[in-house]
Each structure stands twice: as structure tokens, then as C-alpha cells.
Design a protein around this motif. Structure first.
Motif, PDB file in Angstrom:
ATOM      1  N   GLU A  75       0.807  -1.224   0.000  1.00 12.20           N
ATOM      2  CA  GLU A  75       0.000   0.000   0.000  1.00 12.20           C
ATOM      3  C   GLU A  75       0.835   1.266   0.000  1.00 12.20           C
ATOM      4  O   GLU A  75       0.364   2.322  -0.416  1.00 12.20           O
TER       5      GLU A  75
ATOM      6  N   THR B 262     -10.184   8.498   1.207  1.00  9.13           N
ATOM      7  CA  THR B 262      -8.833   8.413   1.758  1.00  9.13           C
ATOM      8  C   THR B 262      -8.497   9.571   2.692  1.00  9.13           C
ATOM      9  O   THR B 262      -7.354   9.703   3.126  1.00  9.13           O
TER      10      THR B 262
ATOM     11  N   TYR C  16     -10.194   7.412   5.744  1.00  5.02           N
ATOM     12  CA  TYR C  16      -8.943   6.696   6.019  1.00  5.02           C
ATOM     13  C   TYR C  16      -8.703   6.610   7.518  1.00  5.02           C
ATOM     14  O   TYR C  16      -8.261   5.610   8.033  1.00  5.02           O
TER      15      TYR C  16
ATOM     16  N   ASP D 226      -6.731  16.198   1.491  1.00  4.98           N
ATOM     17  CA  ASP D 226      -6.385  14.860   1.968  1.00  4.98           C
ATOM     18  C   ASP D 226      -6.523  14.758   3.482  1.00  4.98           C
ATOM     19  O   ASP D 226      -6.801  13.690   4.023  1.00  4.98           O
TER      20      ASP D 226
END
Length: 187
Positions: free
Chosen positions: A63, A154, A181, A127
Motif C-alpha cells: 500500500e 482516503t 482513512y 487529503d
């Protein structure tokens, strides 16, 4: 008003507001939460303690691990804590955006290295989203089902503000659905 200042004055009880005294401390805590979630330290720690080092190592290699450099970080609220956190994030080459009821001057934004965004832009484009607002009737459940649904799957959400700024039921549903996330909450 949380403190009856008239009663305090009547009985000669001193009252002080120590605003911004812990701004850097809270900003560092928020940064620590961001890094811990982004680098998955808690998952790694529990997996290693459970004797699953090979599995977690393999997963993380597949990942990859994210760095703050180049990540879009959106700050909701740009008081003393938000300013301190933005300085720390910019030192780590993150792209820092903010939304506040009071826009800063272009000179201030340039000096710090901030850019402004609407809340919706922060929810959809960033993000990492970090909350730094007081709890008021306008900020209660600022993060609700709709705003959570706008965030990237995410995205990382950080709350060092008051707990009621986030609709806890909507957050639980979003996490159970695997939409975010990670989330770190210190209140």
C-alpha cells in the motif's frame, strides 16, 4: 456565558482568559495525530504486538506510506492554533488551505504560505482536514453527514476542537462504511 463574572466580581474572585497560551501545544498534538494516522503507527503497533509483523509489513509495502509533502491539508478555523499548525505543516512541505469566518489579508496569507478555500472545497479536495473552531450554535455539527460524504474516502479528519463540532452518529456511520482513512479526536 460559562462563568458568572458578576458573581465573581462581587466576591472578589479573579477571572482570567488565557487565550492562546496552549496554541503551539495543541497544534503539535494535531500534527502528531496526522502523522500517526497517515503512517498507520497504531495499526502497526497492535499488529506487531499480536505477532503479525510479516503480514503488516507486507501490507504496508504493497500500500505504501504517505508523506505530508505535497498533501493538501485543509484547516477549518484559523485562530492561534490553526496558524501554529499551518506553520508546522508548511515546514513539512504540505500544501495548506484554510477556511475561517474571518479571511486573513493577502499579505498574511503570503507570509505564512496559506491559501484560502471554501468549506466545500476543503471537504472535497483536501487529503487531511483539521478542525480548529470554537463550539457555537453555528459550529455545532459543522461536520455532518453531508460534509462527511463530500470528503475523499482516503481523507484523514482531525478534531482538536470540541467534540460537538462533529455529528458523532454521522461520523460513526461514515467510519463503519469505510469512507474515511482515519479520524483522530482529542475531545
Amino acid at each position: 456565558e460559562k462563568i458568572d463574572t458578576k458573581a465573581c466580581a462581587k466576591y472578589s474572585i479573579p477571572v482570567a482568559n488565557n487565550a492562546n497560551v496552549n496554541a503551539l501545544t495543541v497544534a503539535e498534538a494535531a500534527l502528531g495525530m496526522i502523522i500517526a494516522l497517515q503512517r498507520r503507527y497504531i495499526i502497526a503497533d497492535s499488529s506487531i504486538k499480536a505477532g503479525k509483523y510479516p503480514q503488516i509489513h507486507e501490507r504496508f509495502v504493497k500500500e505504501g506510506l504517505n508523506e505530508l509533502s505535497g498533501r493538501k491539508v485543509g484547516l477549518i478555523g484559523l485562530g492561534a492554533i490553526g496558524v501554529e499548525l499551518s506553520k508546522l505543516l508548511i515546514q513539512l512541505n504540505a500544501d495548506v488551505y484554510y477556511n475561517d469566518i474571518y479571511w486573513r489579508t493577502p499579505e498574511f496569507e503570503t507570509e505564512i504560505g496559506l491559501k484560502r478555500m471554501t468549506r466545500e472545497e476543503i471537504f472535497t479536495e483536501c487529503d487531511i482536514i483539521s478542525l480548529h473552531v470554537p463550539l457555537t450554535e453555528d459550529t455545532r455539527h459543522l461536520i455532518d453527514e453531508k460534509s462527511l460524504s463530500l470528503m475523499k474516502k482516503t481523507a484523514i479528519l482531525i478534531n482538536t476542537a470540541r467534540g460537538e463540532v462533529i455529528d458523532q452518529v454521522a461520523l460513526a456511520k461514515s467510519l463503519e462504511a469505510g469512507h474515511l482513512y482515519g479520524v483522530a479526536i482529542d475531545t
